[in-house]
Design an enzyme around this catalytic site. Structure first.
Site, PDB file in Angstrom:
ATOM      1  CE1 TYR A   1      47.942  41.892  42.569  1.00 28.59           C
ATOM      2  CE2 TYR A   1      45.600  42.947  43.155  1.00 28.59           C
ATOM      3  CZ  TYR A   1      46.629  42.752  42.800  1.00 28.59           C
ATOM      4  OH  TYR A   1      46.048  41.704  41.105  1.00 28.59           O
TER       5      TYR A   1
ATOM      6  CG  ASP B   1      42.464  41.883  40.624  1.00 28.37           C
ATOM      7  OD1 ASP B   1      41.567  42.725  40.252  1.00 28.37           O
ATOM      8  OD2 ASP B   1      43.542  42.647  40.543  1.00 28.37           O
TER       9      ASP B   1
ATOM     10  CG  ASP C   1      46.009  25.990  39.741  1.00 27.52           C
ATOM     11  OD1 ASP C   1      47.276  26.118  39.668  1.00 27.52           O
ATOM     12  OD2 ASP C   1      45.405  25.116  40.276  1.00 27.52           O
TER      13      ASP C   1
ATOM     14  CE  LYS D   1      49.391  27.668  42.741  1.00 28.95           C
ATOM     15  NZ  LYS D   1      49.081  26.767  41.473  1.00 28.95           N
TER      16      LYS D   1
END
Ligand code: NAP
Length: 417
Positions: free
Chosen positions: A160, A305, A281, A227
């Site tokens: 972002y 987010d 995840d 991740k």
């Protein structure tokens, strides 16, 4: 400090910072921004509830003096078309603590989102979202009472950060050439390119804030969400820096999950906050199936987010989800939904997102009695099925009330104790 249009209350004093900690007077001046669209409905309703709870909690010993600050459409009307007046930013920095309703981002070339501008200008690097279920609130989970987490999402880095290069442009071609020829990278022809910066500085200040929150609020664990299995030098580095920070700066009050298993047979020693990490995840699955295992979550921008909205849906959705954006000391609390223009001025919508953001603000300044009174009143009123239209859609035999009616019911419940 002189302002052109902002009128600082004559009584009260500002919240200050001493030795790195907030110093809150008994009569603080706090900033508020009404907000566009449904701001005219929810902000006055919340003010009623907040002031009633303060009066009930402290019987006049403590009081907030509210300073109205301007951003968005109301600012444009006052400051000759300027949606983002400099003096509002100065006032927020001066007061340290403020709360805002939602803001319209004018559509058209040249307008940046006011929320993004506010975050960047004040370097509000942590987006904080508590996710907690209140009795009576419709939830898709079997045991929503097990959800009680606080997400600390990094606000300034990651994909972002705005480092994106459009396919077909000269900049894109330059970068692609460099990556292919100098770095040996391989990717499809004409790919759009983005860069994902994750720094030790940005990661550590976010994790520091999350751990400090866990200490201040007697929380049992901080989970680093990442991740890192795939993106080793960005997400993996976030995880590594998080553990490093915990050991370097909070070594006497934290313990890694690994050490808990190696040395304490899986049971954390009394008084230690467990630092653990989970792959992003699997975190979504765990927060649906075993939410009781998680407490404070520290995430990078993109993961946070997604996770913030997904978890909000577990406990009633965006209509009631509170939030804040924080720098080291400056904190701006905010409704997490938008301006819902079709409902503006109709006295219909749910004021709870802004109201609970106010509760976060009172907790932030150490006025826990106020937020507790409001939370109890909310459970009582919603438990009696007195709700605004959005909840009335989901609850059988509900009594639908307007925004102001919901606030009145809360005030009555607060006053009854
Ligand atoms: P929105 O204003 O959040 O509204 C979307 C829908 O969410 C509403 O139509 C309504 O659903 C529900 N909703 C929102 N607030 C509610 C409340 N307090 N009580 C009950 N239901 C509520 O999103 P949007 O329509 O995408 O955005 C409108 C404007 O808001 C845009 O200008 C956008 O830029 C701005 N925005 C600002 C912020 C912010 O300031 N933090 C955040 C997001 C968007 P139903 O119609 O189904 O009842």
């Amino acid at each position: 400090m002189g302002f052109e249009h902002i009128k600082m209350p004559e009584q009260g004093a500002r919240v200050t910072v001493e030795n790195g900690r907030l110093k809150v007077p008994d009569e603080p001046i706090l900033g508020f921004i009404e907000g566009d669209g449904i701001g005219v409905d929810i902000t006055p309703a919340c003010m009623k509830v907040w002031n009633a709870a303060i009066a009930k909690a402290y019987g006049g010993r403590r009081k907030v003096h509210w300073a109205e600050l301007y951003l968005g459409e109301k600012a444009a009307g006052i400051y000759g078309g300027n949606y983002f007046p400099e003096e509002t930013l100065e006032a927020i920095k001066h007061l340290n603590v403020a709360i805002k309703g939602p803001l319209t981002t004018p559509v058209g070339e040249g307008f940046r989102s006011l929320n993004v501008s506010l975050r960047q200008t004040l370097d509000l690097y942590a987006c904080v979202r508590p996710v907690k279920w209140y009795r009576g609130v419709p939830s898709p989970l079997k045991k929503p009472e097990e959800v009680d987490a606080v997400i600390f999402r990094e606000n300034t880095e990651d994909v972002y950060a705005g480092l994106e290069y459009q396919s077909g442009t000269e900049e894109n071609r330059k970068l692609a050439k460099f990556l292919r020829e100098e770095m040996g990278a391989e990717f499809f022809e004409d790919a759009g390119l983005g860069i994902k910066p994750i720094s030790a500085f940005g990661s550590k200040r976010l994790v520091r804030k999350a751990i400090q929150y866990a200490i201040d609020n007697n929380r049992s664990s901080v989970t680093l969400v990442h991740k890192g299995n795939i993106m080793k030098f960005t997400e993996g580095a976030f995880r590594k820096w998080g553990y490093e920070l915990a050991a370097e700066e909070f070594g006497d009050v934290t313990i890694s999950e690994e050490e808990v298993w190696e040395k304490h047979d899986g049971k954390a020693p009394e008084g230690r906050i467990v630092i653990k990490d989970r792959i992003a995840d699997i975190m979504f699955q765990l927060m649906l199936l075993r939410p009781a295992e998680f407490d404070v979550l520290a995430t990078m921008n993109l993961n946070g987010d997604y996770l913030s909205d997904a978890l909000a849906a577990e406990v009633g959705g965006m209509g009631i989800a509170p939030g804040a954006n924080m720098a080291d000391h400056v904190a701006v609390f905010e409704a997490t939904h938008g301006t819902a223009p079709k409902y503006a001025g109709k006295d219909m919508v749910n004021p709870s997102s802004l109201m609970f953001s106010g509760c976060m603000m009172f907790d932030y300044i150490g006025w826990h009695e106020v937020s507790k009174l409001i939370e109890n009143a909310f459970e009582k009123v919603v438990g009696e099925k007195v709700v605004t239209y959005d909840f009335a859609r989901l609850i059988d035999n509900a009594t639908k009330v307007p925004t102001s009616g919901f606030a009145d019911a809360l005030v009555a419940a607060i006053e009854r104790g």
